[in-house]
Design a protein around this motif. Structure first.
Motif, PDB file in Angstrom:
ATOM      1  N   ASN A 112       0.831  -1.215   0.000  1.00 34.06           N
ATOM      2  CA  ASN A 112       0.000   0.000   0.000  1.00 34.06           C
ATOM      3  C   ASN A 112       0.861   1.260   0.000  1.00 34.06           C
ATOM      4  O   ASN A 112       0.533   2.253  -0.660  1.00 34.06           O
ATOM      5  CB  ASN A 112      -0.931   0.004   1.208  1.00 34.06           C
ATOM      6  CG  ASN A 112      -2.017  -1.063   1.111  1.00 34.06           C
ATOM      7  OD1 ASN A 112      -2.228  -1.642   0.049  1.00 34.06           O
ATOM      8  ND2 ASN A 112      -2.676  -1.346   2.215  1.00 34.06           N
ATOM      9  N   GLN A 115       2.299   1.628  -3.559  1.00 33.91           N
ATOM     10  CA  GLN A 115       1.290   2.086  -4.518  1.00 33.91           C
ATOM     11  C   GLN A 115       0.978   3.563  -4.332  1.00 33.91           C
ATOM     12  O   GLN A 115       0.864   4.320  -5.301  1.00 33.91           O
ATOM     13  CB  GLN A 115       0.011   1.258  -4.375  1.00 33.91           C
ATOM     14  CG  GLN A 115      -1.078   1.660  -5.371  1.00 33.91           C
ATOM     15  CD  GLN A 115      -2.242   0.692  -5.402  1.00 33.91           C
ATOM     16  OE1 GLN A 115      -2.190  -0.371  -4.784  1.00 33.91           O
ATOM     17  NE2 GLN A 115      -3.281   1.028  -6.122  1.00 33.91           N
ATOM     18  N   SER A 116       0.837   3.986  -3.082  1.00 32.80           N
ATOM     19  CA  SER A 116       0.569   5.395  -2.802  1.00 32.80           C
ATOM     20  C   SER A 116       1.705   6.281  -3.306  1.00 32.80           C
ATOM     21  O   SER A 116       1.468   7.362  -3.862  1.00 32.80           O
ATOM     22  CB  SER A 116       0.363   5.592  -1.294  1.00 32.80           C
ATOM     23  OG  SER A 116       0.192   6.950  -0.984  1.00 32.80           O
ATOM     24  N   GLU A 119       1.611   6.627  -7.120  1.00 33.81           N
ATOM     25  CA  GLU A 119       0.496   7.450  -7.599  1.00 33.81           C
ATOM     26  C   GLU A 119       0.671   8.928  -7.263  1.00 33.81           C
ATOM     27  O   GLU A 119      -0.036   9.777  -7.807  1.00 33.81           O
ATOM     28  CB  GLU A 119      -0.820   6.934  -7.002  1.00 33.81           C
ATOM     29  CG  GLU A 119      -1.197   5.538  -7.492  1.00 33.81           C
ATOM     30  CD  GLU A 119      -2.408   4.977  -6.760  1.00 33.81           C
ATOM     31  OE1 GLU A 119      -2.828   5.599  -5.760  1.00 33.81           O
ATOM     32  OE2 GLU A 119      -2.923   3.926  -7.178  1.00 33.81           O
ATOM     33  N   ILE A 279       2.587  -4.324  -8.901  1.00 32.75           N
ATOM     34  CA  ILE A 279       1.474  -3.429  -8.588  1.00 32.75           C
ATOM     35  C   ILE A 279       1.119  -2.673  -9.863  1.00 32.75           C
ATOM     36  O   ILE A 279       1.927  -1.898 -10.381  1.00 32.75           O
ATOM     37  CB  ILE A 279       1.862  -2.428  -7.489  1.00 32.75           C
ATOM     38  CG1 ILE A 279       2.240  -3.164  -6.201  1.00 32.75           C
ATOM     39  CG2 ILE A 279       0.732  -1.435  -7.223  1.00 32.75           C
ATOM     40  CD1 ILE A 279       2.817  -2.264  -5.129  1.00 32.75           C
ATOM     41  N   THR A 281      -0.746   0.185 -11.488  1.00 31.19           N
ATOM     42  CA  THR A 281      -1.365   1.425 -11.039  1.00 31.19           C
ATOM     43  C   THR A 281      -1.039   2.561 -11.997  1.00 31.19           C
ATOM     44  O   THR A 281      -0.045   2.507 -12.738  1.00 31.19           O
ATOM     45  CB  THR A 281      -0.877   1.793  -9.616  1.00 31.19           C
ATOM     46  OG1 THR A 281      -1.613   2.896  -9.126  1.00 31.19           O
ATOM     47  CG2 THR A 281       0.603   2.138  -9.618  1.00 31.19           C
ATOM     48  N   LYS A 282      -1.878   3.573 -11.965  1.00 32.15           N
ATOM     49  CA  LYS A 282      -1.651   4.771 -12.765  1.00 32.15           C
ATOM     50  C   LYS A 282      -0.698   5.667 -11.991  1.00 32.15           C
ATOM     51  O   LYS A 282      -1.040   6.193 -10.932  1.00 32.15           O
ATOM     52  CB  LYS A 282      -2.965   5.495 -13.032  1.00 32.15           C
ATOM     53  CG  LYS A 282      -2.854   6.668 -13.991  1.00 32.15           C
ATOM     54  CD  LYS A 282      -4.218   7.272 -14.280  1.00 32.15           C
ATOM     55  CE  LYS A 282      -4.117   8.429 -15.269  1.00 32.15           C
ATOM     56  NZ  LYS A 282      -5.457   9.016 -15.557  1.00 32.15           N
ATOM     57  N   CYS A 283       0.496   5.826 -12.505  1.00 40.23           N
ATOM     58  CA  CYS A 283       1.535   6.556 -11.788  1.00 40.23           C
ATOM     59  C   CYS A 283       1.270   8.058 -11.803  1.00 40.23           C
ATOM     60  O   CYS A 283       0.374   8.546 -12.488  1.00 40.23           O
ATOM     61  CB  CYS A 283       2.898   6.244 -12.397  1.00 40.23           C
ATOM     62  SG  CYS A 283       3.355   4.489 -12.284  1.00 40.23           S
ATOM     63  N   THR A 288       0.069   4.236 -16.826  1.00 39.13           N
ATOM     64  CA  THR A 288      -0.151   3.016 -16.045  1.00 39.13           C
ATOM     65  C   THR A 288       1.027   2.076 -16.235  1.00 39.13           C
ATOM     66  O   THR A 288       1.418   1.760 -17.365  1.00 39.13           O
ATOM     67  CB  THR A 288      -1.452   2.319 -16.463  1.00 39.13           C
ATOM     68  OG1 THR A 288      -2.549   3.216 -16.258  1.00 39.13           O
ATOM     69  CG2 THR A 288      -1.684   1.056 -15.632  1.00 39.13           C
TER      70      THR A 288
END
Length: 447
Positions: A112, A115-116, A119, A279, A281-283, A288
């Motif tokens: 988490n 990922q945070s 982003e 992971i 995710t849309k950076c 993505t």
């Protein structure tokens, strides 16, 4: 009352001289700087009431709306540690042994956090493609420069590994390495008393050290806080076994606690999925990607490293990276020493089996944790009878966990050691006589 040129001087005098004589000149200067701050305004104190503010702070802490709130991804867990006892045999070993429960383990999910961070808009400062840095000298020498983590060979190898792995049909996402840099260090919170914290920090190695080192970049992520053993754990131990624990048991349980907390972090299913599958995710730059977590470094002082590496403090082979003998440490810098350093520690199945065999002797046979039967198994390489959480996870990923612990002079060269070395150097300069000490003083005065 003494005459003052203005009311502010009166406030400072009252603060410094009034009440208990516990205020220092430094405290008064601090208050002066506060009153002179451009954001300070007298009228903002009109609504101030100490009791009201104290109640507000207590309410803030009681409701969970604080730094450890679930909104920030924090969870409170507990871990269990099997208790060893000399002379007590159990058929099923440590699974059957009494357990000590340690509550208050505050931690966050590694996946988490990553990922945070990916982003976040600060991602635009990240480096996602590792490279070599080289210096062409004036005499035509080609020298490789090691400066940033993303220009290290370890990250280059990891980048090649993840991009050469098979892809699922339709998976055309860019794959990036997210190298993690871990730190942990027990910290005293005051110059008196025993109030302390033991935090674990996490940084992303995709950021330049020049950005990562700025507090304003907010690059440091708090991962977990290691609690102490419960205050009454010795009474709990004595209540179970009818005998107080030995010093060796105390040391053993401290090792077990740290490894239990790391096992809690590394056994998380979300983390393991992120490590192996990445992971998606849309950076922060709007693209993505698939980011795959890899452990790069873990920094700490020597006592912390040996606990994390599960080796004995200043044992026969005290180094967490190689098998140099303690008796050969005075040979440091010699050719013999450099040859010895090539014999690095490696996590093997044999090491794991030795540790498990020692644990069986402790919990099944009732051997003391530091008895001859245990040291005869582990003492040759200074291992200790504690299962390593990093080994448990990284061994199957073909990663040697001993390589995570680099030399870190900031931690290795502790304040006390530096003072002792400086005093010794000063004495050496004095022994030269003449104006040597004055020359040194003048040189430092320039800075």
């Amino acid at each position: 009352m003494a005459p003052f040129t203005n009311p502010t001087c009166g406030i400072l005098f009252t603060y410094f001289e009034g009440g208990e004589k516990t205020k220092s000149v430094k405290d008064a200067r601090w208050l002066k700087s506060l009153l002179q701050h451009p954001l300070y305004s007298d009228h903002e104190l009109d609504a101030y009431d100490p009791d009201t503010e104290k109640q507000r702070l207590n309410r803030f802490l009681d409701t969970g709306d604080n730094a450890f709130g679930t909104d920030y991804g924090w969870k409170e867990s507990s871990v269990e540690i099997p208790l060893p006892f000399e002379g007590r045999k159990t058929r099923r070993g440590e699974n059957e042994a009494p357990k000590l429960t340690v509550n208050g383990v505050w931690h966050r999910n590694i996946a988490n956090i990553v990922q945070s961070a990916l982003e976040d808009p600060i991602f635009t400062t990240y480096n996602t493609t590792p490279f070599e840095q080289r210096w062409k000298t004036s005499d035509n020498r080609d020298i490789r420069v090691f400066s940033e983590l993303y220009s290290s060979q370890a990250v280059l190898d990891a980048y090649e590994e993840i991009n050469s792995a098979p892809r699922a049909p339709g998976d055309n996402l860019e794959r990036i390495v997210v190298p993690l840099m871990l730190w942990s260090d027990a910290t005293l919170l005051a110059n008196f008393g025993e109030a302390s914290l033991w935090p674990i920090y996490l940084f992303l190695g995709n950021q330049s050290k020049y950005v990562r080192g700025k507090p304003t970049s907010q690059s440091c992520h708090h991962l977990a806080y290691i609690p102490k053993l419960p205050d009454d754990w010795q009474n709990t131990y004595a209540g179970i076994f009818g005998k107080p624990p030995t010093r060796d048991v105390h040391t053993h349980l401290k090792r077990e606690l740290i490894q239990a907390i790391w096992a809690l972090l590394l056994r998380d299913k979300g983390f393991r999925r992120a490590y192996r599958e990445g992971i998606v995710t849309k950076c922060g730059d709007g693209i993505t990607r698939r980011g795959l977590i890899r452990f790069a470094t873990y920094s700490g002082d020597y006592p912390e490293k040996i606990i994390l590496c599960t080796i004995k403090f200043l044992g026969q082979m005290p180094c967490p990276r190689c098998f140099v003998l303690k008796v050969n440490i005075p040979d440091m810098g010699t050719r013999k020493d450099m040859e010895c350093r090539q014999n690095i520690r490696t996590d093997t199945m044999q090491r794991q089996e030795l540790v498990q065999k020692a644990r069986n002797k402790i919990f099944k046979k009732g051997c003391p944790v530091n008895s001859k039967k245990i040291t005869s198994l582990l003492g040759k390489y200074s291992y200790v009878p504690t299962t390593n959480a990093f080994s448990e996870f990284l061994f199957e990923e073909n990663v040697n966990y001993f390589s995570l612990f680099p030399v870190d002079l900031l931690h290795e060269f502790e304040l006390g050691v530096w003072k002792a070395v400086l005093i010794h150097l000063v004495r050496m300069v004095y022994s030269l006589g003449g104006s040597a000490i004055q020359v040194v003083n003048d040189r430092y005065a320039i800075w």
